[in-house]
Design a protein around this motif. Structure first.
Motif, PDB file in Angstrom:
ATOM      1  N   ALA A 225       0.609  -0.889   0.013  1.00  0.00           N
ATOM      2  CA  ALA A 225      -0.279   0.026   0.129  1.00  0.00           C
ATOM      3  C   ALA A 225       0.332   1.303   0.138  1.00  0.00           C
ATOM      4  CB  ALA A 225      -1.029   0.007   0.919  1.00  0.00           C
ATOM      5  N   TYR A 226       1.729   0.960   0.854  1.00  0.00           N
ATOM      6  CA  TYR A 226       2.784   2.146   0.496  1.00  0.00           C
ATOM      7  C   TYR A 226       3.953   2.592  -0.177  1.00  0.00           C
ATOM      8  CZ  TYR A 226       6.448   5.532   2.433  1.00  0.00           C
ATOM      9  OH  TYR A 226       7.538   6.508   2.363  1.00  0.00           O
ATOM     10  N   SER A 227       3.836   1.450  -0.852  1.00  0.00           N
ATOM     11  CA  SER A 227       4.561   1.863  -2.294  1.00  0.00           C
ATOM     12  C   SER A 227       3.362   2.389  -3.682  1.00  0.00           C
ATOM     13  CB  SER A 227       5.290   0.143  -3.092  1.00  0.00           C
ATOM     14  OG  SER A 227       6.128  -0.274  -2.258  1.00  0.00           O
ATOM     15  N   GLU A 228       2.349   1.849  -3.485  1.00  0.00           N
ATOM     16  CA  GLU A 228       1.535   2.421  -3.716  1.00  0.00           C
ATOM     17  C   GLU A 228       1.104   4.033  -3.917  1.00  0.00           C
ATOM     18  OE1 GLU A 228      -3.236   1.491  -4.867  1.00  0.00           O
ATOM     19  OE2 GLU A 228      -2.601  -0.206  -4.547  1.00  0.00           O
ATOM     20  N   ILE A 229       0.927   3.837  -3.057  1.00  0.00           N
ATOM     21  CA  ILE A 229       0.472   5.661  -2.653  1.00  0.00           C
ATOM     22  C   ILE A 229       1.805   6.209  -2.943  1.00  0.00           C
ATOM     23  CG2 ILE A 229       0.509   7.231  -0.398  1.00  0.00           C
ATOM     24  CD1 ILE A 229      -0.855   5.319   1.018  1.00  0.00           C
ATOM     25  N   LYS A 230       3.228   6.028  -2.734  1.00  0.00           N
ATOM     26  CA  LYS A 230       4.191   6.596  -2.713  1.00  0.00           C
ATOM     27  C   LYS A 230       4.294   6.972  -4.351  1.00  0.00           C
ATOM     28  CE  LYS A 230       7.311   8.350  -0.860  1.00  0.00           C
ATOM     29  NZ  LYS A 230       7.878   9.261  -0.712  1.00  0.00           N
ATOM     30  N   GLU A 231       4.303   5.769  -4.722  1.00  0.00           N
ATOM     31  CA  GLU A 231       4.295   6.059  -6.626  1.00  0.00           C
ATOM     32  C   GLU A 231       2.768   7.004  -7.663  1.00  0.00           C
ATOM     33  OE1 GLU A 231       2.167   3.409 -10.231  1.00  0.00           O
ATOM     34  OE2 GLU A 231       3.484   2.450  -9.170  1.00  0.00           O
ATOM     35  N   ALA A 232       2.030   7.176  -6.358  1.00  0.00           N
ATOM     36  CA  ALA A 232       0.918   8.418  -7.012  1.00  0.00           C
ATOM     37  C   ALA A 232       1.405   9.485  -6.912  1.00  0.00           C
ATOM     38  CB  ALA A 232      -0.061   7.915  -6.276  1.00  0.00           C
ATOM     39  N   LEU A 233       2.647   9.367  -5.588  1.00  0.00           N
ATOM     40  CA  LEU A 233       3.435  10.940  -5.063  1.00  0.00           C
ATOM     41  C   LEU A 233       3.950  11.484  -5.662  1.00  0.00           C
ATOM     42  CD1 LEU A 233       2.216  10.994  -1.524  1.00  0.00           C
ATOM     43  CD2 LEU A 233       0.669  11.780  -3.182  1.00  0.00           C
ATOM     44  N   GLN A 234       4.162  10.412  -7.126  1.00  0.00           N
ATOM     45  CA  GLN A 234       5.831  10.807  -7.430  1.00  0.00           C
ATOM     46  C   GLN A 234       5.583  12.240  -8.405  1.00  0.00           C
ATOM     47  OE1 GLN A 234       7.018   8.388  -9.885  1.00  0.00           O
ATOM     48  NE2 GLN A 234       7.925   6.812  -8.578  1.00  0.00           N
ATOM     49  N   GLY A 235       6.499  13.267  -8.044  1.00  0.00           N
ATOM     50  CA  GLY A 235       6.405  14.632  -8.320  1.00  0.00           C
ATOM     51  C   GLY A 235       6.278  15.573  -7.608  1.00  0.00           C
ATOM     52  N   PHE A 236       5.317  14.874  -6.699  1.00  0.00           N
ATOM     53  CA  PHE A 236       4.196  16.274  -5.899  1.00  0.00           C
ATOM     54  C   PHE A 236       5.838  16.432  -4.538  1.00  0.00           C
ATOM     55  CE2 PHE A 236       0.923  13.914  -7.434  1.00  0.00           C
ATOM     56  CZ  PHE A 236      -0.047  14.992  -7.544  1.00  0.00           C
ATOM     57  N   ASP A 237       5.862  17.346  -3.821  1.00  0.00           N
ATOM     58  CA  ASP A 237       5.935  17.947  -2.935  1.00  0.00           C
ATOM     59  C   ASP A 237       5.825  17.554  -1.330  1.00  0.00           C
ATOM     60  OD1 ASP A 237       8.552  19.126  -1.540  1.00  0.00           O
ATOM     61  OD2 ASP A 237       7.865  21.075  -1.283  1.00  0.00           O
ATOM     62  N   VAL A 238       5.957  16.149  -0.879  1.00  0.00           N
ATOM     63  CA  VAL A 238       5.050  15.271  -0.062  1.00  0.00           C
ATOM     64  C   VAL A 238       6.792  14.458   1.098  1.00  0.00           C
ATOM     65  CG1 VAL A 238       3.837  15.764  -0.531  1.00  0.00           C
ATOM     66  CG2 VAL A 238       5.027  13.324  -1.196  1.00  0.00           C
ATOM     67  N   LYS A 239       5.995  14.603   1.963  1.00  0.00           N
ATOM     68  CA  LYS A 239       7.071  13.474   2.545  1.00  0.00           C
ATOM     69  C   LYS A 239       6.546  12.870   3.381  1.00  0.00           C
ATOM     70  CE  LYS A 239       8.638  17.303   6.109  1.00  0.00           C
ATOM     71  NZ  LYS A 239       9.755  17.833   6.244  1.00  0.00           N
ATOM     72  N   SER A 240       7.338  11.544   3.784  1.00  0.00           N
ATOM     73  CA  SER A 240       6.394  10.324   4.740  1.00  0.00           C
ATOM     74  C   SER A 240       6.510  11.080   6.450  1.00  0.00           C
ATOM     75  CB  SER A 240       6.632   9.038   4.319  1.00  0.00           C
ATOM     76  OG  SER A 240       6.277   8.185   5.177  1.00  0.00           O
ATOM     77  N   SER A 241       5.357  11.048   6.692  1.00  0.00           N
ATOM     78  CA  SER A 241       5.092  10.927   8.229  1.00  0.00           C
ATOM     79  C   SER A 241       4.675   9.639   8.679  1.00  0.00           C
ATOM     80  CB  SER A 241       4.266  11.837   8.303  1.00  0.00           C
ATOM     81  OG  SER A 241       4.529  12.472  10.059  1.00  0.00           O
ATOM     82  N   GLY A 242       5.150   8.737   8.369  1.00  0.00           N
ATOM     83  CA  GLY A 242       4.997   7.579   9.090  1.00  0.00           C
ATOM     84  C   GLY A 242       2.876   6.859   8.691  1.00  0.00           C
ATOM     85  N   TRP A 243       2.972   6.007   9.695  1.00  0.00           N
ATOM     86  CA  TRP A 243       1.639   5.794   9.352  1.00  0.00           C
ATOM     87  C   TRP A 243       0.664   5.813  11.447  1.00  0.00           C
ATOM     88  CZ3 TRP A 243       0.394   0.479  11.570  1.00  0.00           C
ATOM     89  CH2 TRP A 243       1.379  -0.600  11.584  1.00  0.00           C
ATOM     90  N   ALA A 244      -0.118   5.267  11.558  1.00  0.00           N
ATOM     91  CA  ALA A 244      -0.715   4.463  12.577  1.00  0.00           C
ATOM     92  C   ALA A 244      -2.310   4.162  12.356  1.00  0.00           C
ATOM     93  CB  ALA A 244      -1.290   5.721  13.083  1.00  0.00           C
ATOM     94  N   THR A 245      -2.507   2.969  13.586  1.00  0.00           N
ATOM     95  CA  THR A 245      -3.336   2.644  13.449  1.00  0.00           C
ATOM     96  C   THR A 245      -4.558   2.442  14.518  1.00  0.00           C
ATOM     97  OG1 THR A 245      -5.177   0.813  12.413  1.00  0.00           O
ATOM     98  CG2 THR A 245      -3.313   0.446  13.791  1.00  0.00           C
TER      99      THR A 245
END
Length: 128
Positions: A96-116
């Motif tokens: 899931a993380y890889s799928e999201i990161k692929e969608a975010l290529q080219g955007f100015d974002v940085k990951s801040s982890g995950w939670a549940t």
């Protein structure tokens, strides 16, 4: 089955959830967090993730107590929360993380982890 002596930090979170009563064989909502420096960029990221079928929430700087208190939201950055209902295991998490990161290529974002919050109503939230 997760090895109780695992050194993988994500698996440790899953073990903590299990110890708190969550069922690791049943789906739970996993929240992936990303930070954007501006509202314009956060809106663009939101639109792209929604277009790809994700459930997304945006939080303007200093707007959500949960993130202020956990220091996930540095001053002035917009928090993007991307939610996915999945069976909790590292294959699904990393996929899931890889799928999201692929969608975010080219955007100015940085990951801040995950939670549940797990899938046990009496469960405490776990974050990584």
């Amino acid at each position: 089955m997760i090895d109780p002596d695992t050194t993988n930090p994500d698996e440790k979170v899953f073990l903590q959830l299990q110890q708190n009563g969550s069922d690791l064989e049943s789906p739970m909502v996993i929240d992936f967090h990303f930070l954007c420096p501006t509202e314009v960029e956060a809106d663009r990221v939101h639109d792209e993730l929604v277009r790809r079928g994700f459930i997304v929430k945006l939080y303007k700087p200093d707007s959500h107590q949960r993130y202020r208190s956990s220091k996930l939201e540095p001053d002035g950055e917009w928090l993007i929360e991307c939610m996915i209902n999945m069976q909790p295991n590292t294959d699904n998490l990393y996929g899931a993380y890889s799928e999201i990161k692929e969608a975010l290529q080219g955007f100015d974002v940085k990951s801040s982890g995950w939670a549940t919050s797990g899938n046990n109503f009496s469960d405490r939230s776990a974050a990584h």
